[in-house]
Enzyme design. Structure first.
Site, PDB file in Angstrom:
ATOM      1  N   LYS A  66      19.725   3.692  48.175  1.00 47.27           N
ATOM      2  CA  LYS A  66      20.738   4.744  48.341  1.00 47.27           C
ATOM      3  C   LYS A  66      20.806   5.076  49.817  1.00 47.27           C
ATOM      4  O   LYS A  66      19.792   5.397  50.442  1.00 47.27           O
ATOM      5  CB  LYS A  66      20.389   6.005  47.558  1.00 47.27           C
ATOM      6  CG  LYS A  66      21.462   7.087  47.791  1.00 47.27           C
ATOM      7  CD  LYS A  66      21.305   8.275  46.896  1.00 47.27           C
ATOM      8  CE  LYS A  66      20.363   9.307  47.499  1.00 47.27           C
ATOM      9  NZ  LYS A  66      20.432  10.596  46.761  1.00 47.27           N
ATOM     10  N   HIS A 136      25.283  24.451  45.882  1.00 46.85           N
ATOM     11  CA  HIS A 136      25.898  23.384  45.083  1.00 46.85           C
ATOM     12  C   HIS A 136      24.948  22.871  44.002  1.00 46.85           C
ATOM     13  O   HIS A 136      25.293  22.772  42.831  1.00 46.85           O
ATOM     14  CB  HIS A 136      26.277  22.253  46.052  1.00 46.85           C
ATOM     15  CG  HIS A 136      26.819  21.042  45.400  1.00 46.85           C
ATOM     16  ND1 HIS A 136      28.083  20.996  44.861  1.00 46.85           N
ATOM     17  CD2 HIS A 136      26.272  19.816  45.182  1.00 46.85           C
ATOM     18  CE1 HIS A 136      28.300  19.802  44.353  1.00 46.85           C
ATOM     19  NE2 HIS A 136      27.216  19.064  44.529  1.00 46.85           N
ATOM     20  N   THR A 219      12.749  21.262  48.697  1.00 47.12           N
ATOM     21  CA  THR A 219      12.019  20.709  49.836  1.00 47.12           C
ATOM     22  C   THR A 219      11.911  19.197  49.720  1.00 47.12           C
ATOM     23  O   THR A 219      11.139  18.678  48.905  1.00 47.12           O
ATOM     24  CB  THR A 219      10.624  21.367  49.941  1.00 47.12           C
ATOM     25  OG1 THR A 219      10.828  22.760  50.157  1.00 47.12           O
ATOM     26  CG2 THR A 219       9.829  20.793  51.098  1.00 47.12           C
ATOM     27  N   ASP A 220      12.717  18.507  50.538  1.00 44.83           N
ATOM     28  CA  ASP A 220      12.722  17.044  50.505  1.00 44.83           C
ATOM     29  C   ASP A 220      12.594  16.463  51.912  1.00 44.83           C
ATOM     30  O   ASP A 220      12.918  15.311  52.148  1.00 44.83           O
ATOM     31  CB  ASP A 220      14.007  16.538  49.821  1.00 44.83           C
ATOM     32  CG  ASP A 220      15.271  17.109  50.481  1.00 44.83           C
ATOM     33  OD1 ASP A 220      15.138  17.888  51.449  1.00 44.83           O
ATOM     34  OD2 ASP A 220      16.373  16.769  50.038  1.00 44.83           O
TER      35      ASP A 220
HETATM   36  P1  NAD Z   1      23.740  24.100  49.626  1.00 43.98           P
HETATM   37  O1  NAD Z   1      24.014  24.010  51.097  1.00 43.98           O
HETATM   38  O2  NAD Z   1      24.888  24.083  48.686  1.00 43.98           O
HETATM   39  O3  NAD Z   1      22.894  25.432  49.316  1.00 43.98           O
HETATM   40  C1  NAD Z   1      21.832  25.808  50.162  1.00 43.98           C
HETATM   41  C2  NAD Z   1      20.974  26.846  49.489  1.00 43.98           C
HETATM   42  O4  NAD Z   1      19.889  27.186  50.364  1.00 43.98           O
HETATM   43  C3  NAD Z   1      21.711  28.151  49.209  1.00 43.98           C
HETATM   44  O5  NAD Z   1      21.138  28.752  48.062  1.00 43.98           O
HETATM   45  C4  NAD Z   1      21.419  28.954  50.464  1.00 43.98           C
HETATM   46  O6  NAD Z   1      21.561  30.352  50.282  1.00 43.98           O
HETATM   47  C5  NAD Z   1      19.963  28.576  50.684  1.00 43.98           C
HETATM   48  N1  NAD Z   1      19.537  28.791  52.060  1.00 43.98           N
HETATM   49  C6  NAD Z   1      20.164  28.363  53.193  1.00 43.98           C
HETATM   50  N2  NAD Z   1      19.454  28.778  54.278  1.00 43.98           N
HETATM   51  C7  NAD Z   1      18.374  29.463  53.812  1.00 43.98           C
HETATM   52  C8  NAD Z   1      17.289  30.127  54.425  1.00 43.98           C
HETATM   53  N3  NAD Z   1      17.175  30.174  55.750  1.00 43.98           N
HETATM   54  N4  NAD Z   1      16.354  30.702  53.636  1.00 43.98           N
HETATM   55  C9  NAD Z   1      16.453  30.650  52.282  1.00 43.98           C
HETATM   56  N5  NAD Z   1      17.473  30.026  51.639  1.00 43.98           N
HETATM   57  C10 NAD Z   1      18.422  29.454  52.394  1.00 43.98           C
HETATM   58  O7  NAD Z   1      22.718  22.924  49.320  1.00 43.98           O
HETATM   59  P2  NAD Z   1      22.383  22.262  47.908  1.00 43.98           P
HETATM   60  O8  NAD Z   1      23.193  21.031  47.747  1.00 43.98           O
HETATM   61  O9  NAD Z   1      22.413  23.292  46.856  1.00 43.98           O
HETATM   62  O10 NAD Z   1      20.884  21.767  48.149  1.00 43.98           O
HETATM   63  C11 NAD Z   1      19.818  22.706  48.188  1.00 43.98           C
HETATM   64  C12 NAD Z   1      18.567  22.013  48.684  1.00 43.98           C
HETATM   65  O11 NAD Z   1      18.180  20.999  47.763  1.00 43.98           O
HETATM   66  C13 NAD Z   1      18.735  21.302  50.040  1.00 43.98           C
HETATM   67  O12 NAD Z   1      17.558  21.544  50.790  1.00 43.98           O
HETATM   68  C14 NAD Z   1      18.814  19.834  49.662  1.00 43.98           C
HETATM   69  O13 NAD Z   1      18.390  18.980  50.701  1.00 43.98           O
HETATM   70  C15 NAD Z   1      17.876  19.817  48.472  1.00 43.98           C
HETATM   71  N6  NAD Z   1      18.040  18.671  47.578  1.00 43.98           N
HETATM   72  C16 NAD Z   1      16.907  18.111  47.081  1.00 43.98           C
HETATM   73  C17 NAD Z   1      17.001  17.034  46.220  1.00 43.98           C
HETATM   74  C18 NAD Z   1      15.738  16.457  45.622  1.00 43.98           C
HETATM   75  O14 NAD Z   1      15.811  15.406  45.006  1.00 43.98           O
HETATM   76  N7  NAD Z   1      14.619  17.108  45.734  1.00 43.98           N
HETATM   77  C19 NAD Z   1      18.255  16.522  45.884  1.00 43.98           C
HETATM   78  C20 NAD Z   1      19.409  17.150  46.370  1.00 43.98           C
HETATM   79  C21 NAD Z   1      19.286  18.233  47.227  1.00 43.98           C
END
Ligand code: NAD
Length: 319
Positions: A66, A136, A219-220
């Site tokens: 990916k 999201h 956290t990734d």
């Molecule tokens: P998004 O940008 O739509 O949402 C971000 C979220 O983080 C919101 O809830 C926002 O309020 C919060 N946030 C932003 N800055 C912050 C801060 N300083 N302190 C606390 N919270 C804060 O992103 P998303 O698509 O919802 O993704 C969320 C997280 O999940 C990202 O870190 C993304 O990289 C991670 N993710 C992980 C995987 C996995 O497999 N583990 C897969 C997809 C996404």
């Protein structure tokens, strides 16, 4: 080779299909039939991130990569900031077999991983779902978690409270009462999903009651953090892959502080495959460190290709 466009994925891959595909590949990892290759991730400047997650599932005959990242300027262009594409290859010949749009698949496979952890590790009588995060991905996490337990209500906290009503709409669609709460009321939750891009802990040890399951999904990458390391020391910790958990996952912090050791972390695939115990008492805290592995992407992309071929919606090209 086949091309499965992003626009077809929603009609092809259900959350149920993603759950099954991810559960199978986690078990295959535990049995040594599938493994992930090292992750490559580069900061391109101006907040842009780009990288590759790849692996081989011998039993499922899936190999691939990916390619994806985060491009914060995209919102202004009217396209998603997260961009992913999956490339599949025949593990015997190395020939490309498919290119699959990976944006929705990423959301589905991530939600599936947390739901698998809730299914395997949360108490059967879990009634209150706690959400930390409202972006999201949180919407997918909420829908997927709601499929595996009979939750009666949802409580949620987000660093940006103005984002919470959108998550509340998803809860309403699911018929679940929704309440925005301060973090100290997360003690009411039986299962908590954290899914933020936070650089520092929000959910503290004191915010989690005995018997709770916590799925940490945000956290990734090195430097991100959602929960207090002391919570990992108090919990039984599970993960998708130990190597990622200790380097780029939530456990990176507890490991760095010497609060837990790598040997304390159990791959969830070993629970699915019947090789390790899951929850052992009603009182223990279980914590899943979902870092997101390449094999999850390949598993759901493989399912998308099979279904697209069956339905005749894949585009065939010769390369
Ligand atoms: P998004 O940008 O739509 O949402 C971000 C979220 O983080 C919101 O809830 C926002 O309020 C919060 N946030 C932003 N800055 C912050 C801060 N300083 N302190 C606390 N919270 C804060 O992103 P998303 O698509 O919802 O993704 C969320 C997280 O999940 C990202 O870190 C993304 O990289 C991670 N993710 C992980 C995987 C996995 O497999 N583990 C897969 C997809 C996404």
């Amino acid at each position: 080779m086949l091309i499965v466009p992003e626009s077809e994925i929603a009609a092809l891959v259900s959350p149920e299909a993603a759950f099954t595909a991810v559960e199978e590949v986690f078990a295959a990892m535990a049995r040594g039939e599938a493994y992930n290759f090292p992750v490559i991730r580069e900061a391109l400047g101006e907040g842009r991130q780009y990288g590759f997650k790849s692996g081989l599932d011998r039993k499922g005959a899936v190999m691939g990569v990916k390619s994806g990242g985060y491009f914060p300027g995209n919102a202004g262009r009217g396209i998603p900031n997260h961009q992913s594409t999956v490339f599949l290859f025949d593990p015997e010949s190395g020939r490309p077999t498919a290119v699959v749009g990976g944006n929705l698949l990423t959301a589905l496979r991530t939600a599936a991983a947390a739901a698998i952890s809730v299914d395997r590790l949360a108490r059967k009588d879990a009634k209150v779902l706690g959400m930390v995060g409202a972006g999201h991905q949180a919407q997918f996490q909420l829908r997927a978690a709601a499929r595996v337990r009979d939750f009666e209500r949802v409580i949620a906290w987000n660093y940006h409270p103005e984002m919470l009503p959108k998550l509340g709409e998803v809860a309403a669609e699911l018929g679940l009462p929704f309440e925005a709460v301060p973090l100290d009321r997360m003690t009411e939750a039986d299962a908590i999903v954290t899914v933020t891009s936070s650089p520092a802990a929000s959910l503290m040890e004191a915010h989690v009651s005995p018997g709770t399951h916590v799925a940490c999904m945000g956290t990734d990458t090195k430097g991100k953090q959602e929960v207090e390391p002391a919570l990992l020391a108090r919990a039984r910790v599970f993960t998708d892959e130990v190597a990622q958990s200790v380097t780029i996952g939530e456990a990176q912090h507890a490991i760095a502080e010497g609060l837990i050791a790598e040997a304390d972390i159990t791959p969830i695939g070993t629970v699915i495959a019947g090789m390790a115990a899951g929850r052992q008492s009603e009182d223990e805290i279980t914590l899943f460190d979902g870092t997101g592995v390449g094999l999850q992407d390949l598993a759901v992309a493989g399912a998308a290709v099979r279904l697209a071929a069956e339905k005749g919606v894949a585009v065939s090209v010769t390369i």
